[in-house]
Design a protein around this motif. Structure first.
Motif, PDB file in Angstrom:
ATOM      1  N   MET A   1       3.382  42.680  38.255  1.00  0.00           N
ATOM      2  CA  MET A   1       4.777  43.076  38.436  1.00  0.00           C
ATOM      3  C   MET A   1       5.504  42.031  39.276  1.00  0.00           C
ATOM      4  SD  MET A   1       6.315  46.574  40.141  1.00  0.00           S
ATOM      5  CE  MET A   1       5.658  47.586  38.806  1.00  0.00           C
ATOM      6  N   ASN A   2       6.724  41.725  38.892  1.00  0.00           N
ATOM      7  CA  ASN A   2       7.543  40.791  39.637  1.00  0.00           C
ATOM      8  C   ASN A   2       7.823  41.354  41.024  1.00  0.00           C
ATOM      9  OD1 ASN A   2       9.653  39.241  40.707  1.00  0.00           O
ATOM     10  ND2 ASN A   2      10.497  38.821  38.684  1.00  0.00           N
ATOM     11  N   LEU A   3       7.472  40.607  42.081  1.00  0.00           N
ATOM     12  CA  LEU A   3       7.621  41.144  43.428  1.00  0.00           C
ATOM     13  C   LEU A   3       9.042  41.055  43.957  1.00  0.00           C
ATOM     14  CD1 LEU A   3       7.753  38.531  45.549  1.00  0.00           C
ATOM     15  CD2 LEU A   3       5.331  38.451  45.072  1.00  0.00           C
ATOM     16  N   PHE A   4       9.998  40.670  43.115  1.00  0.00           N
ATOM     17  CA  PHE A   4      11.396  40.622  43.538  1.00  0.00           C
ATOM     18  C   PHE A   4      12.221  41.710  42.841  1.00  0.00           C
ATOM     19  CE2 PHE A   4       9.689  36.257  43.751  1.00  0.00           C
ATOM     20  CZ  PHE A   4       9.672  36.138  45.129  1.00  0.00           C
ATOM     21  N   THR A   5      11.589  42.753  42.360  1.00  0.00           N
ATOM     22  CA  THR A   5      12.293  43.823  41.663  1.00  0.00           C
ATOM     23  C   THR A   5      12.312  45.101  42.495  1.00  0.00           C
ATOM     24  OG1 THR A   5      10.286  44.644  40.586  1.00  0.00           O
ATOM     25  CG2 THR A   5      11.520  42.902  39.440  1.00  0.00           C
ATOM     26  N   PRO A   6      13.287  45.983  42.255  1.00  0.00           N
ATOM     27  CA  PRO A   6      13.286  47.282  42.930  1.00  0.00           C
ATOM     28  C   PRO A   6      12.011  48.071  42.645  1.00  0.00           C
ATOM     29  CG  PRO A   6      15.408  46.872  41.889  1.00  0.00           C
ATOM     30  CD  PRO A   6      14.483  45.783  41.419  1.00  0.00           C
ATOM     31  N   GLU A   7      11.505  47.958  41.424  1.00  0.00           N
ATOM     32  CA  GLU A   7      10.310  48.711  41.059  1.00  0.00           C
ATOM     33  C   GLU A   7       9.104  48.312  41.901  1.00  0.00           C
ATOM     34  OE1 GLU A   7      13.259  48.783  37.910  1.00  0.00           O
ATOM     35  OE2 GLU A   7      12.275  47.100  38.920  1.00  0.00           O
ATOM     36  N   ARG A  12       5.555  49.836  46.330  1.00  0.00           N
ATOM     37  CA  ARG A  12       4.856  49.462  47.562  1.00  0.00           C
ATOM     38  C   ARG A  12       5.143  50.455  48.684  1.00  0.00           C
ATOM     39  NH1 ARG A  12       4.917  43.820  51.126  1.00  0.00           N
ATOM     40  NH2 ARG A  12       3.281  44.519  52.551  1.00  0.00           N
ATOM     41  N   TYR A  13       6.409  50.820  48.854  1.00  0.00           N
ATOM     42  CA  TYR A  13       6.741  51.767  49.914  1.00  0.00           C
ATOM     43  C   TYR A  13       6.168  53.158  49.623  1.00  0.00           C
ATOM     44  CZ  TYR A  13       9.815  48.592  52.470  1.00  0.00           C
ATOM     45  OH  TYR A  13      10.311  47.557  53.220  1.00  0.00           O
ATOM     46  N   ALA A  14       6.192  53.554  48.361  1.00  0.00           N
ATOM     47  CA  ALA A  14       5.688  54.886  48.007  1.00  0.00           C
ATOM     48  C   ALA A  14       4.183  55.009  48.210  1.00  0.00           C
ATOM     49  CB  ALA A  14       6.047  55.208  46.555  1.00  0.00           C
ATOM     50  N   ALA A  15       3.476  53.875  48.211  1.00  0.00           N
ATOM     51  CA  ALA A  15       2.016  53.895  48.314  1.00  0.00           C
ATOM     52  C   ALA A  15       1.524  54.088  49.748  1.00  0.00           C
ATOM     53  CB  ALA A  15       1.433  52.601  47.746  1.00  0.00           C
ATOM     54  N   SER A  16       2.427  54.000  50.728  1.00  0.00           N
ATOM     55  CA  SER A  16       2.014  54.104  52.124  1.00  0.00           C
ATOM     56  C   SER A  16       3.064  54.858  52.920  1.00  0.00           C
ATOM     57  CB  SER A  16       1.818  52.702  52.721  1.00  0.00           C
ATOM     58  OG  SER A  16       1.511  52.769  54.094  1.00  0.00           O
ATOM     59  N   GLY A  44      17.795  43.421  53.850  1.00  0.00           N
ATOM     60  CA  GLY A  44      16.356  43.614  53.730  1.00  0.00           C
ATOM     61  C   GLY A  44      15.854  44.482  54.866  1.00  0.00           C
ATOM     62  N   CYS A  45      16.520  45.612  55.071  1.00  0.00           N
ATOM     63  CA  CYS A  45      16.278  46.427  56.266  1.00  0.00           C
ATOM     64  C   CYS A  45      14.964  47.187  56.241  1.00  0.00           C
ATOM     65  CB  CYS A  45      17.434  47.389  56.473  1.00  0.00           C
ATOM     66  SG  CYS A  45      17.587  48.668  55.192  1.00  0.00           S
ATOM     67  N   GLY A  46      14.344  47.341  55.070  1.00  0.00           N
ATOM     68  CA  GLY A  46      13.058  48.027  55.011  1.00  0.00           C
ATOM     69  C   GLY A  46      13.108  49.429  55.564  1.00  0.00           C
ATOM     70  N   ALA A  68      15.160  51.958  47.017  1.00  0.00           N
ATOM     71  CA  ALA A  68      15.701  53.270  47.351  1.00  0.00           C
ATOM     72  C   ALA A  68      14.688  54.088  48.141  1.00  0.00           C
ATOM     73  CB  ALA A  68      16.098  54.006  46.070  1.00  0.00           C
ATOM     74  N   VAL A  69      13.409  53.882  47.881  1.00  0.00           N
ATOM     75  CA  VAL A  69      12.358  54.591  48.615  1.00  0.00           C
ATOM     76  C   VAL A  69      12.381  54.180  50.082  1.00  0.00           C
ATOM     77  CG1 VAL A  69       9.864  54.939  48.843  1.00  0.00           C
ATOM     78  CG2 VAL A  69      10.917  54.840  46.574  1.00  0.00           C
TER      79      VAL A  69
END
Length: 207
Positions: A1-7, A12-16, A44-46, A68-69
Motif C-alpha cells: 500500500m502506498n504510504l502517502f494515502t489516507p487508507e 496504521r492508526y486503527a491497528a494500535s 500532520g498533527c497525528g 480521519a482515524v
C-alpha cells in the motif's frame, strides 16, 4: 500500500491504540515557547499532542492530518486531557497534504517530521510558507540526513532534508531566518538508544 494515502494512515492508526508518545515534539516546545500566541496550524498533527500543547499556551490551533482515524482519536484524547477553556481553542481538519492548498494564513505554521518524496516535499513546503501571515512564523522540523536510519526503509534518505534546503525555498526578501540548525538529542529507535539529528528551520515572514 502506498504510504502517502489516507487508507495507509487510517489502517496504521486503527491497528494500535496509540502510535506516538503523547508528548509534544521537543523542537516545537523549544522554539514556539517564546512566540506570542495567535492562530496556529499544525500540519500532520497525528494524535494531537502538539495541538494540545499549543492550545495550552494560548494558541487557537487547527490540527490538519490525512487520517480521519487519527483526527477522531486526537479530538477525543485532547478533549479528555484539556483544562477548562483549552478545548475551545482546538479544531481539526482532514486533508491530503499532497493536494492541500492553504486557504487562510496563520501566525504559526508547524510541520513536525513530515517526510515526503522530494518533488512532493518541495511543493508542500511552498504551501506551508504561503499559509504564514505577515509577521508570522514557519517552523519545519524533520530528520536530518545524518539521522540514524530505520531498518527496511531504503527510500528513507531521499525523504530526509536539511534546514538549509528548506531555507533555500524561501524568498529572502520576504523571510527572516531565525533558526537554521541540526541539533542532536537522545532518542530510542527500534528499542535501541541513538543520537537523533533533527533539521530545524524557524523563519518569520517579514512581508
Amino acid at each position: 500500500m502506498n504510504l502517502f494515502t489516507p487508507e495507509f494512515w487510517d489502517e496504521r492508526y486503527a491497528a494500535s491504540q496509540q502510535i506516538w508518545s503523547g508528548n509534544p515534539n521537543p523542537q516545537l516546545v523549544r522554539h514556539a515557547a517564546g512566540l506570542t500566541p495567535g492562530t496556529a496550524l499544525d500540519v500532520g498533527c497525528g494524535e494531537g499532542a502538539d495541538v494540545l500543547w499549543l492550545a495550552r499556551q494560548g494558541w487557537q490551533v487547527t490540527g490538519l492530518d490525512v487520517s480521519a482515524v487519527a483526527l477522531a482519536r486526537a479530538a477525543r484524547s485532547t478533549a479528555q486531557a484539556a483544562e477548562p477553556g483549552v478545548e475551545q481553542r482546538m479544531s481539526w481538519q482532514q486533508a491530503d497534504i499532497l493536494t492541500w492548498r492553504a486557504e487562510q494564513r496563520y501566525d504559526l505554521v508547524s510541520a513536525q517530521f513530515m517526510h515526503l518524496p522530494r518533488p512532493h516535499l518541495q511543493r508542500v513546503q511552498q504551501e506551508l510558507a504561503a499559509a504564514v501571515a505577515p509577521g508570522g512564523a514557519l517552523l519545519v522540523v524533520g530528520h536530518h540526513p545524518d539521522h540514524p536510519r530505520h531498518s527496511g526503509h531504503e527510500e528513507w534518505p531521499d525523504m530526509q532534508f536539511t534546514a538549509e534546503q528548506v531555507a533555500e525555498s524561501l524568498d529572502p526578501t520576504q523571510w527572516r531566518i531565525v533558526v537554521c540548525d541540526a541539533p542532536t538529542r537522545p532518542a530510542v529507535m527500534e528499542g535501541v538508544e541513538v543520537t537523533a539529528v533533527d533539521a530545524v528551520l524557524l523563519a518569520v515572514r517579514v512581508v
